[in-house]
Each structure stands twice: as structure tokens, then as C-alpha cells.
Write an enzyme that holds these catalytic residues in place. Structure first.
Site, mmCIF file in Angstrom:
data_model
loop_
_atom_site.group_PDB
_atom_site.id
_atom_site.type_symbol
_atom_site.label_atom_id
_atom_site.label_comp_id
_atom_site.label_asym_id
_atom_site.label_seq_id
_atom_site.Cartn_x
_atom_site.Cartn_y
_atom_site.Cartn_z
ATOM 1 N N ASP A 203 -4.505 -4.489 0.327
ATOM 2 C CA ASP A 203 -3.213 -3.632 0.772
ATOM 3 C C ASP A 203 -3.609 -2.070 0.774
ATOM 4 O OD1 ASP A 203 -0.381 -2.818 0.756
ATOM 5 O OD2 ASP A 203 -0.833 -2.157 -1.250
ATOM 6 N N SER A 204 -2.774 -1.366 1.426
ATOM 7 C CA SER A 204 -3.270 0.221 1.383
ATOM 8 C C SER A 204 -3.219 1.025 0.229
ATOM 9 C CB SER A 204 -1.838 1.006 2.146
ATOM 10 O OG SER A 204 -0.828 0.640 1.609
ATOM 11 N N GLU B 5 5.768 5.831 -5.749
ATOM 12 C CA GLU B 5 4.251 6.302 -6.092
ATOM 13 C C GLU B 5 4.224 7.320 -7.237
ATOM 14 O OE1 GLU B 5 0.962 5.949 -4.463
ATOM 15 O OE2 GLU B 5 1.806 4.044 -3.381
ATOM 16 N N HIS C 243 6.306 -2.075 -1.965
ATOM 17 C CA HIS C 243 6.599 -1.311 -3.252
ATOM 18 C C HIS C 243 8.212 -1.524 -3.608
ATOM 19 C CE1 HIS C 243 3.127 0.969 -2.505
ATOM 20 N NE2 HIS C 243 3.046 1.890 -3.084
HETATM 21 N N1 DGL Z 1 1.697 -1.302 1.296
HETATM 22 C C1 DGL Z 1 2.598 -0.845 2.502
HETATM 23 C C2 DGL Z 1 3.541 -1.701 2.794
HETATM 24 O O1 DGL Z 1 3.690 -2.680 2.301
HETATM 25 C C3 DGL Z 1 3.479 0.444 1.553
HETATM 26 C C4 DGL Z 1 2.736 1.565 1.277
HETATM 27 C C5 DGL Z 1 2.120 2.195 2.352
HETATM 28 O O2 DGL Z 1 2.723 2.855 3.294
HETATM 29 O O3 DGL Z 1 1.069 2.145 2.600
HETATM 30 O O4 DGL Z 1 4.020 -1.461 4.011
#
Ligand code: DGL
Length: 204
Positions: A6-7, A158, A192
Site C-alpha cells: 500500500d502507499s 492521516e 482509509h
Molecule cells: N492507499 C490509498 C488508496 O487506497 C489512499 C492513500 C493515498 O492516497 O496514498 O487509494
């Protein structure tokens, strides 16, 4: 070993569910927190970062990688599956695979909507990519899909300020057009948003 990417840390919500279903596997979780959020980045950048993550997790010994990130799944997965992975396979690593989260969510959502009217919320990048619309229409061409980018929700979450009146007011604003449209199913297309699930439910 299964790699989960994940990011940032948001994908841990997805990792926990996968681990519950498949406890017999070993896992490695990679959150690119140093470069998150991905939700406002371009397709090229998200694809580049995602390829680096894929390389890293393959090198660590993962044979399957799951993108537990909607933005990466929407912007980078197709290219990684079609071009990048086929190159890797040509060089002898035939068992490697990369999967995303959009298709399984779409498969579930498409069978839930009785009115054939589905809403999708996500980051700017996910919504602009049209990935959910494409996948949903492939499942059922009769579906009407109403999408809404919610770019300020990730920063609120966040910063742990998603329970503030400001965050709730922002959510209300984002959801107003979806409420008016008469959808009967809403897809939370971002790692999120489950942190605000109660707010989504109350608002809708
Ligand atoms: N993990 C990203 C998503 O599900 C959300 C957080 C981000 O923008 O990096 O799109």
C-alpha cells in the site's frame, strides 16, 4: 510468501482481512509511507513507485503480491500485469503474480445493488482513472455509476482528525450529490475510508 503493498499504513485494514482468511501463509507488508499519499499523483509516478514495490517484494521472496491500495490498483496494476509481469515471466519466474483490490470489490458490489445504481468514492487519482466504472460496467452494463473524489479525507484520517466537525462537514459535502442520486450501494474505494465507516453510514 504473500506480499501486501500500500502507499502507507491504510492497507493494513485489508491485510488483516486477508490474514484472517488465509492464516497458513507468511506475509510481508510494504507501506510506502515516505512517499504517500499516492491519491494526488500522476499515473506515471504511481506506476513507477508500484514497480519499485513489486521488485522489492519479489526480491524478498514473495510469489504473490496484492496491491492493498486502490490508487495503485487503479493506476498501475494493469500495466504491471500486462507488460511488466509478462517480462518477468519470460525470464523464468512463471509463478509470480500481482493482484489488486478493485476487481473483488466490484464483483461484490455489482451483485448487491438492486436498483443498479452504485456510488463510488475514492482518491482523486482513483476516481479520475475511471477504473471502477470500467470494471463495474464489464460486470453489468446496465449499472449506473456515480463517482465522487474525496481528496481531503485521507489527510484528515492521516492526521487523526477525522472525528472533528470539520472532517464530518467535508464528508457531508462530498456525499450530498451521491445521496441525491438515489444510489443503493456505495463503494468505499480507498483504504482509509473504513476509519470513517460509521460517519459514511450515518450520512448516507
Ligand atoms: N492507499 C490509498 C488508496 O487506497 C489512499 C492513500 C493515498 O492516497 O496514498 O487509494
Amino acid at each position: 510468501m504473500i506480499g501486501i503493498f500500500d502507499s502507507g499504513y491504510g492497507g493494513l485494514t485489508i491485510f488483516k482481512e486477508i490474514e484472517k482468511l488465509l492464516p497458513e501463509y507468511d506475509y510481508m507488508y510494504l507501506g510506502d509511507s515516505a512517499r504517500a499519499p499516492y491519491g494526488g499523483l500522476t499515473k506515471n509516478t504511481v506506476t513507477r513507485f508500484s514497480k519499485e514495490a513489486v521488485d522489492f517484494l519479489f526480491k524478498k521472496g514473495c510469489s504473490l503480491i496484492i496491491f492493498a491500495c486502490y490508487s495503485a490498483s487503479a493506476l498501475a496494476l494493469r500495466e504491471i500485469q500486462q507488460e511488466y509481469l509478462s517480462t518477468i515471466r519470460k525470464h523464468g519466474n512463471k509463478t509470480r503474480n500481482v493482484l489488486g483490490v478493485i476487481r473483488p470489490v466490484v464483483e461484490y458490489a455489482a451483485t448487491r445493488s438492486k436498483k443498479h445504481k452504485i456510488g463510488v468514492v475514492g482518491t482523486q487519482a482513483t476516481i479520475a482513472s475511471g477504473a471502477f466504472e470500467i470494471e463495474l460496467k464489464q460486470r453489468n452494463p446496465k449499472l449506473r455509476i456515480i463517482t465522487q473524489a474525496c481528496p481531503l479525507l485521507v489527510p484528515f484520517i492521516e492526521e487523526h482528525s477525522h472525528t472533528t466537525p470539520e472532517a464530518r462537514a467535508m464528508l457531508k459535502k462530498y456525499l450530498a450529490p451521491l445521496k441525491r442520486s438515489g444510489i443503493d450501494t456505495l463503494v468505499l474505494g480507498c483504504t482509509h475510508y473504513p476509519h470513517m465507516l460509521a460517519d459514511f453510514k450515518r450520512e448516507m
